[in-house]
Scaffold this active site. Sequence first.
Site, PDB file in Angstrom:
ATOM      1  N   LYS A  36      17.173  51.708 -96.142  1.00  0.00           N
ATOM      2  CA  LYS A  36      18.365  51.212 -95.456  1.00  0.00           C
ATOM      3  C   LYS A  36      19.048  50.202 -96.355  1.00  0.00           C
ATOM      4  O   LYS A  36      18.504  49.134 -96.608  1.00  0.00           O
ATOM      5  CB  LYS A  36      17.973  50.575 -94.121  1.00  0.00           C
ATOM      6  CG  LYS A  36      19.143  50.187 -93.245  1.00  0.00           C
ATOM      7  CD  LYS A  36      18.636  49.618 -91.934  1.00  0.00           C
ATOM      8  CE  LYS A  36      19.798  49.220 -91.044  1.00  0.00           C
ATOM      9  NZ  LYS A  36      19.319  48.611 -89.775  1.00  0.00           N
TER      10      LYS A  36
ATOM     11  N   ARG B 167      13.833  50.729 -77.962  1.00  0.00           N
ATOM     12  CA  ARG B 167      13.320  49.906 -79.073  1.00  0.00           C
ATOM     13  C   ARG B 167      12.644  48.645 -78.521  1.00  0.00           C
ATOM     14  O   ARG B 167      11.614  48.210 -79.033  1.00  0.00           O
ATOM     15  CB  ARG B 167      14.478  49.548 -80.008  1.00  0.00           C
ATOM     16  CG  ARG B 167      14.079  48.867 -81.322  1.00  0.00           C
ATOM     17  CD  ARG B 167      15.292  48.889 -82.218  1.00  0.00           C
ATOM     18  NE  ARG B 167      15.353  47.819 -83.186  1.00  0.00           N
ATOM     19  CZ  ARG B 167      14.972  47.918 -84.456  1.00  0.00           C
ATOM     20  NH1 ARG B 167      14.455  49.044 -84.898  1.00  0.00           N
ATOM     21  NH2 ARG B 167      15.110  46.901 -85.289  1.00  0.00           N
TER      22      ARG B 167
ATOM     23  N   TYR C 111      10.061  37.344 -76.634  1.00  0.00           N
ATOM     24  CA  TYR C 111       9.039  38.196 -76.015  1.00  0.00           C
ATOM     25  C   TYR C 111       7.664  37.545 -76.004  1.00  0.00           C
ATOM     26  O   TYR C 111       6.710  38.135 -75.506  1.00  0.00           O
ATOM     27  CB  TYR C 111       8.943  39.532 -76.759  1.00  0.00           C
ATOM     28  CG  TYR C 111      10.235  40.314 -76.760  1.00  0.00           C
ATOM     29  CD1 TYR C 111      10.693  40.940 -75.607  1.00  0.00           C
ATOM     30  CD2 TYR C 111      11.005  40.422 -77.922  1.00  0.00           C
ATOM     31  CE1 TYR C 111      11.880  41.652 -75.605  1.00  0.00           C
ATOM     32  CE2 TYR C 111      12.194  41.134 -77.934  1.00  0.00           C
ATOM     33  CZ  TYR C 111      12.622  41.750 -76.778  1.00  0.00           C
ATOM     34  OH  TYR C 111      13.794  42.458 -76.774  1.00  0.00           O
TER      35      TYR C 111
END
Length: 244
Positions: A150, A211, A243
């Site tokens: 990427k 995701r 999270y």
Amino acid sequence: MRDRISAFLEEKQGLSVNSKQSYKYDLEQFLDMVGERISETSLKIYQAQLANLKISAQKRKISACNQFLYFLYQKGEVDSFYRLELAKQAEKKTEKPEILYLDSFWQESDHPEGRLLALLILEMGLLPSEILAIKVADINLDFQVLRISKASQRRIVTIPTALLSELEPLMGQTYLFERGGKPYSRQWAFRQLESFVKEKGFPSLSAQVLREQFILRQIENKVDLYEIAKKLGLKTVLTLEKYR
């Protein structure tokens, strides 16, 4: 500027080893974001990045940074006494995302391409754009690894055993998802994924939510945040801290 963290911690009396590590981690992350030149603008950018974290995490980081900023001001390292504030919207309580029961994704579907897209996101945390760019040459089923390229960044991710049989029939192609040897568009991927999740009774599930489900499952399995960030191709764990 980074060397000032050590000097700051040396002046903190009575801190445990864990507390010092926590301060060091938060302050290094702070300097990674604001750079060497602290200004009102750089602090606003940093504060905006904190908005997605739990309130407790925001308060901890802001407290550590404000103490450090005062230390720098006292030492003449900065010309003004800068101070971070907890954003008002942070006071609103947000629901913690939960792990969804998605075993039906492994069952047969009238939308096989959408199914595989969903599984690659759910099980490996890949972005749709990354998936569409995957060439078969990037996949090694024997070693269960996939090479993701990427921009200028490359990473190697592990392919879960359960996905090997899903990928094997496609190994004679150029791209994992292709038509006439050319990759499909993002619009095509969106339509395929949308049709599949609707079929399975989850019409509101997007690639972003899938995701997030990958992240939640990794945390449930006690995977370290740095390891999760590495799998996702993230440079920092800042967006993952909510999270915790």
